[in-house]
Structure formats: C-alpha cells, structure tokens
Design an enzyme around this catalytic site. Structure first.
Site, PDB file in Angstrom:
ATOM      1  N   SER A  15       0.858  -1.197   0.000  1.00 37.28           N
ATOM      2  CA  SER A  15       0.000   0.000   0.000  1.00 37.28           C
ATOM      3  C   SER A  15       0.891   1.243   0.000  1.00 37.28           C
ATOM      4  CB  SER A  15      -0.929  -0.025   1.212  1.00 37.28           C
ATOM      5  OG  SER A  15      -0.158  -0.104   2.380  1.00 37.28           O
ATOM      6  N   GLY A  18       0.952   5.495  -3.786  1.00 40.18           N
ATOM      7  CA  GLY A  18       0.528   6.766  -4.371  1.00 40.18           C
ATOM      8  C   GLY A  18      -0.438   6.603  -5.526  1.00 40.18           C
ATOM      9  N   LYS A  19      -1.424   5.707  -5.371  1.00 40.96           N
ATOM     10  CA  LYS A  19      -2.449   5.566  -6.424  1.00 40.96           C
ATOM     11  C   LYS A  19      -3.209   6.870  -6.602  1.00 40.96           C
ATOM     12  CE  LYS A  19      -4.827   2.088  -4.760  1.00 40.96           C
ATOM     13  NZ  LYS A  19      -4.165   1.409  -3.646  1.00 40.96           N
ATOM     14  N   ILE A  21      -2.141   9.905  -6.173  1.00 42.00           N
ATOM     15  CA  ILE A  21      -1.347  10.923  -6.886  1.00 42.00           C
ATOM     16  C   ILE A  21      -1.242  10.547  -8.369  1.00 42.00           C
ATOM     17  CG2 ILE A  21       0.906  12.081  -7.014  1.00 42.00           C
ATOM     18  CD1 ILE A  21      -0.756  12.726  -4.486  1.00 42.00           C
ATOM     19  N   ASP A 150      -6.127  -8.470  -1.453  1.00 46.28           N
ATOM     20  CA  ASP A 150      -6.833  -8.283  -0.178  1.00 46.28           C
ATOM     21  C   ASP A 150      -8.217  -8.910  -0.299  1.00 46.28           C
ATOM     22  OD1 ASP A 150      -4.737  -6.677   0.534  1.00 46.28           O
ATOM     23  OD2 ASP A 150      -5.836  -4.780   0.419  1.00 46.28           O
ATOM     24  N   ILE A 151      -8.627  -9.615   0.746  1.00 46.79           N
ATOM     25  CA  ILE A 151      -9.963 -10.228   0.725  1.00 46.79           C
ATOM     26  C   ILE A 151     -11.026  -9.152   0.545  1.00 46.79           C
ATOM     27  CG2 ILE A 151     -11.678 -11.407   2.178  1.00 46.79           C
ATOM     28  CD1 ILE A 151      -9.354 -12.950   3.431  1.00 46.79           C
ATOM     29  N   THR A 194       6.389  -7.305  -8.937  1.00 45.58           N
ATOM     30  CA  THR A 194       5.432  -6.827  -9.938  1.00 45.58           C
ATOM     31  C   THR A 194       4.816  -7.999 -10.695  1.00 45.58           C
ATOM     32  OG1 THR A 194       6.582  -4.730 -10.194  1.00 45.58           O
ATOM     33  CG2 THR A 194       5.226  -5.437 -12.054  1.00 45.58           C
ATOM     34  N   GLY A 357      -9.626  19.756  15.655  1.00 41.56           N
ATOM     35  CA  GLY A 357      -9.554  18.543  16.473  1.00 41.56           C
ATOM     36  C   GLY A 357     -10.808  18.343  17.299  1.00 41.56           C
ATOM     37  N   CYS A 384     -11.093  25.977  13.119  1.00 41.74           N
ATOM     38  CA  CYS A 384     -12.141  25.210  13.805  1.00 41.74           C
ATOM     39  C   CYS A 384     -11.838  25.108  15.301  1.00 41.74           C
ATOM     40  CB  CYS A 384     -12.337  23.857  13.136  1.00 41.74           C
ATOM     41  SG  CYS A 384     -14.032  23.296  13.294  1.00 41.74           S
ATOM     42  N   HIS A 510     -13.138  25.309   7.534  1.00 42.47           N
ATOM     43  CA  HIS A 510     -11.836  24.737   7.157  1.00 42.47           C
ATOM     44  C   HIS A 510     -11.384  25.303   5.813  1.00 42.47           C
ATOM     45  CE1 HIS A 510     -11.650  21.411  10.156  1.00 42.47           C
ATOM     46  NE2 HIS A 510     -12.947  21.660  10.195  1.00 42.47           N
ATOM     47  N   GLU A 512      -8.625  25.056   4.478  1.00 36.93           N
ATOM     48  CA  GLU A 512      -7.657  24.161   3.818  1.00 36.93           C
ATOM     49  C   GLU A 512      -8.327  23.248   2.784  1.00 36.93           C
ATOM     50  OE1 GLU A 512      -8.722  23.952   6.906  1.00 36.93           O
ATOM     51  OE2 GLU A 512      -8.732  21.915   7.716  1.00 36.93           O
TER      52      GLU A 512
HETATM   53  N1  GLN Z   1     -14.538  19.731  18.196  1.00 36.43           N
HETATM   54  C1  GLN Z   1     -14.957  20.989  17.675  1.00 36.43           C
HETATM   55  C2  GLN Z   1     -16.420  20.975  17.271  1.00 36.43           C
HETATM   56  O1  GLN Z   1     -16.982  19.926  17.041  1.00 36.43           O
HETATM   57  C3  GLN Z   1     -14.087  21.415  16.503  1.00 36.43           C
HETATM   58  C4  GLN Z   1     -14.153  20.514  15.328  1.00 36.43           C
HETATM   59  C5  GLN Z   1     -13.022  20.701  14.356  1.00 36.43           C
HETATM   60  O2  GLN Z   1     -11.975  21.245  14.708  1.00 36.43           O
HETATM   61  N2  GLN Z   1     -13.193  20.229  13.131  1.00 36.43           N
HETATM   62  O3  GLN Z   1     -17.014  22.002  17.147  1.00 36.43           O
END
Ligand code: GLN
Length: 549
Positions: A15, A18-19, A21, A150-151, A194, A357, A384, A510, A512
C-alpha cells in the site's frame, strides 16, 4: 450507450504507493488536453464514511462542498483538478452494504437470495456509473483502495472485471501500480514482486493494460522489456514513476513518460491539443525557486501522523508558492506545551497555526499557543477547534472569565464561550451528523479576511458541532476580538479577528479544503504574507508592533 470512458487504477505489492497521486496526475493531463475528468475512490472498509475514524487510522477526513466526509485522496483530486468533488466520488464497502440491505428490507429483491455477486457488485457498478452521469464526464478514473489480493477488495475487483467486459476494449482500461524495489545487497532492481502482483490480478480475471512502476532509480530498457514480456503488456505501456521531491512534479513525469498519449490511444480518444499546463508549470517554478523561507508551527494533537493534517500542509505549499516562499512547517504536539515551556518552544516561528480537532486531549497546549501568538504579536491562524481555543484563551486571559471553556471540554463551565449548536442538541447519532459542507459567510469590509478574499460573501466548508456563543459577542468586541465573518442565515460567528494584532484570525470553517494548486486559499495566502513580513521585521530586528500602536 454512454460515451464516458472508464479508467480503473489498482495497486499491488504494497500500500501507500501513491495511487491517488497517479490518478490525479493522469486526470490533470487529460484535463490539460481538454477532456472533462473526475476521479472516484472506492474504499474497502466497512465504516460508512471515514468521519467516524480517528485520524491516526487513515489520516485526515476530507469534506466535500456537499457535506460528505471522505477519504483524503479526494483532497488530492480537487487540488490537482481545481474542480469540486461530491459525495458520489467516495464509495465505501459500508455504504454499499447499507444500500443493499436497505433495499432488501424494502422488499426490492423479494424472493431472491441476496449475494455478493450480483447484488453487491451491481451496487458498486451503479455507483461507478452514477459519478459519470452527473456532469457527463468524458473520463472517469476510479481508484480502488487497498492492494490486489486483499480479501476485502475482491467485490470491487470483480465489479471492475465485469465493467471492463461490458464496456469493451476502447471504453475502459486498467492501470496497475506496483513497486520495483532496489536490493542493495545484490545491487539490482527487482521485478518479481510486480510479476506476482500482476498474476494475482490475472487470477481475478483482469489483465492490466498499463503498468506504472514506482521506483527510487531509473528503470533500464531491459527492465521495462522484461516486465512487458512477463506481464503481457505493450512495451510502451510500462511506465516509470520515480520518486520526486514534490507530488506536484508527478504530472510532469507522467507527461514525459507519455502516459496521457498511451491512455488516449487505448481509449480511442483524439489527441486534440497540446496539454495546457502553463499555470501548473509557473506554480512549480515558484515552488522550486523560493525567495523567502519561513517557519510555521502547526500545533495539533495528531502530529505523529502528518497525513492527519494533509490539506493544511498542502495549503501551505500552495500559499507559499504564491508568495515565492518556502514554508517550513514544524509539527508540535500540543500535549508537550506547558506553562513552563510554551514561550521557549514557540519563540522561533514566523507564524502559528492551531489545528482542528476533537475532545479534551491536548487542548491546554493549543490554548497556550493561541495565548503566545496573541501576546507576542505573532501571525496566528486558528482553524475550527483552533479558533475555539483562541476564543477560550481570550475569554480567560483578556476578559477575566475564569474557567471559560467550550462545553465540549467542560459541560459545567461558568462561561460557555463555545457551546453546542442548537440543532446539535437533539443529535445522538455520531456518523454524518455534524454541521458539514459549504456554508456562506458575510465578511466585514474592514477586516483581514475581506482584504484576503476581496469579496463580501465567501463560501467555505465546515465540520463541527460547537460554535461561538453569541451571548458573549459584545464582551469580546469591546475587548478587541471581533466577529468579522457571520453566517447570513443563522448569525453564527464564522470568523474572529483581533484587528490590532499583526494578523490574528480564527475561522470556524476549514479553509484548507478549498485550496488548490491553481487557486490557493486566500486566507492561507494572506497568512503566509503576514508571516513573511513578520520574518523580515524580525531579521531587521524591528519589533513588529501591533497596528494602531
Ligand atoms: N470539536 C470541535 C467541534 O466539534 C471542533 C471541530 C473541528 O476542529 N473540526 O465544534
């Protein structure tokens, strides 16, 4: 009969070759030749989506505009193609079985034994074709997760075999990605893995049309000939994919290997124009020739697995290139930041990003990082949970709200400055129930985000349950932290800013997820610009003073 052409990408030997990419790079080349392309990922796990997975398991959970929680490869697809994906672009075994079992309960198969073949495979084929229909794509590239043999990926492989047979020669093809390892002891590149991996694919009834060989050194003609002969593929269909310093070079490598031309010929598609890769090459040129070098601290709790912050890292690369700047990111485990050491640990950076997080672990370190950035006038971007930490920090240390917190961390707090959204209070299922997907946000004209985006209404993607508690907005604004981005319908605060600070922004969404090579996210671009400025001032020993003194 559909005119869409289907390309399936499988992987062998190991694994992580880089499939994603390779799929993205091929898609980029076909797009550059004027074809409309989308990429889909089939994941063999039984989770309905990766939203319920710890990032340590599979890395980041990527969110589409339409609110699907998906595999991080979809992030690569969007970053390469500069086109949004949707919930149809990621299929999991969990989703497939759930749909089949629901149909069974409704009686749709009444009288029949429901089986892997044909019911599960039919559902898989339906989902592969569905993604093509949406925008009548010329080409759909479907990446099959896992490694052949893989099964758990067998139903996917069988679906590919059937589709290949149904569609016929010039309407579909299979690309198999493998590894050619170098054995130092014998000083040789080895093709046997291969050959074995192609054998496994043949056992499932699939003859690959093109082989892409990952390698850390150049493949000789002898090696290519050998692989072609023993694996039954055309000599020119053995493609080398050599290790490179950036994933964004891979489309150029594939162009040199003529992967796009081989694919178009096999699919009976015309080579209608030279690939338009001007913007892509400009980006690479800037990436490879930076004029500035800065250091950013990324403070998070999943830092042991950098894939957990994939989109953030890639956004830094895009924003860096657009500022002619190399962004060196140090991942800092938020659990290692304490009152005694945080100033020392964070003092060498030109910018601090506090990451998203969930849950209590590592939260104190994130709050300290926000405090350091605010008090030392270092550029700060909180995403976030990162924004929520900046709000908590401000409440505790600037407003004097002792014990202020998010109710995610402390349900009993006297100052719930971050609280559960109203509509979340009734939710008790975990999967797919957060505030997910793109929402619009109205920007304050006199704010950093407005200057960055250069428009009043933006749309960015969300993934959270908690929000800024508007009950305290006045207190914050009076003390210097402003709500500068507001959701027009719900009045939720989506962006906070400290206008007097050199650059201090927290976003509930987000940014990003929407950054691509061709269109870097404006907020990241502006954050890096501020960090470059900070760096220059530091170098000249000019203490960056906050605005208005
Ligand atoms: N835990 C926070 C919430 O649920 C922030 C979530 C996150 O950072 N994506 O609001």
């Amino acid at each position: 009969m559909s005119s869409t052409k289907y390309i399936f990408v499988t992987g062998g030997v190991t694994s992580s070759l880089g499939k994603g990419i390779i799929s993205s790079s091929l898609a980029k080349l076909l797009q550059a030749r004027g074809y409309s392309v989308t990429i889909q990922k089939l994941d063999p796990y039984i989770n309905v989506d990766p939203g319920t997975l710890n990032p340590y398991e599979h890395g980041e959970c990527y969110v589409t505009e339409d609110g699907a929680e998906t595999d991080l490869d979809l992030g690569h697809y969007e970053r390469f193609l500069n086109k949004p994906t949707s919930q149809d672009n990621n299929v999991t075994t969990g989703m497939v079985y759930q749909a089949v079992i629901e149909k069974e309960r409704k009686g749709e198969y009444l009288g029949k034994t429901v089986q892997v073949i044909p019911h599960i495979t039919d559902e898989i084929k339906y989902r592969i074709k569905k993604v093509a229909k949406k925008k009548r794509y010329d080409v759909v590239i479907t990446e099959i997760g896992g490694t052949v043999g893989d099964i758990e990926s067998l139903p996917y492989i069988e679906s590919v075999r059937q589709m290949k047979w149904e569609l016929g020669q010039s309407n579909s093809l299979v690309i198999h990605l493998t590894l050619v390892p170098y054995l130092a002891a014998s000083g040789e590149l080895k093709t046997k893995p291969t050959q074995h991996s192609v054998k496994v694919l043949l056992e499932t009834g699939i003859q690959p049309d093109i082989l892409i060989l990952r390698t850390d050194r150049k493949l000789s003609d002898d090696i290519r000939n050998k692989v072609a002969l023993f694996c039954n593929v055309d000599r020119n269909s053995v493609i080398e994919s050599i290790d490179v310093s950036t994933i964004y070079m891979v489309p150029i490598l594939m162009l040199h290997e003529k992967l796009d031309i081989i694919v178009l010929k096999k699919l009976d598609l015309v080579l209608n124009k030279e690939p338009g890769l001007r913007k892509w090459k400009t980006f690479l040129n800037k990436l490879n020739n930076p004029r500035h070098h800065i250091k950013i601290a990324l403070v998070g709790k999943y830092v042991e697995l950098p894939d957990a912050y994939k989109s953030i890292s890639e956004s830094f690369i895009h924003a860096g290139a657009s500022n002619n700047c190399q962004v060196n990111v140090d991942f800092i485990q938020s659990e290692t930041l304490h009152v005694r050491n945080y100033k020392r640990k964070l003092s060498a950076f030109d910018g601090i990003l506090v990451a998203p997080g969930f849950g209590r672990r590592g939260i104190d370190g994130k709050i300290l990082a926000a405090r350091f950035a605010r008090e030392s006038n270092v550029p700060f971007l909180g995403i976030c949970l990162g924004m929520q930490c900046a709000v908590i920090e401000f409440a505790r240390n600037k407003l004097g709200f002792e014990g202020a917190n998010s109710t995610e961390m402390d349900t009993e707090t006297k100052f719930p400055v971050i609280d559960l959204m109203e509509e979340q209070k009734k939710v008790n299922q975990k999967g797919g129930t957060m505030r997910l997907g793109a929402y619009s946000c109205v920007l304050d004209k006199d704010s950093v985000p407005y200057k960055a985006y250069r428009k009043k209404i933006i749309s960015e993607r969300h993934r959270h349950r908690y929000e800024f508690n508007n009950k305290y907005l006045k207190d914050f604004e009076n003390a210097g932290m402003k709500g500068v981005g507001i959701n027009p319908g719900s009045e939720l605060v989506e962006i906070i800013e400290i206008p007097k600070h050199i650059w201090f922004v927290g976003v509930q969404f987000h940014p990003e997820y929407s950054s691509t090579v061709i269109k870097p996210n404006p907020l990241f671009v502006d954050f890096i610009k501020a960090a470059v400025l900070f760096h220059t001032l530091e170098e000249k020993k000019i203490k960056p003073i906050s605005k208005n003194g």
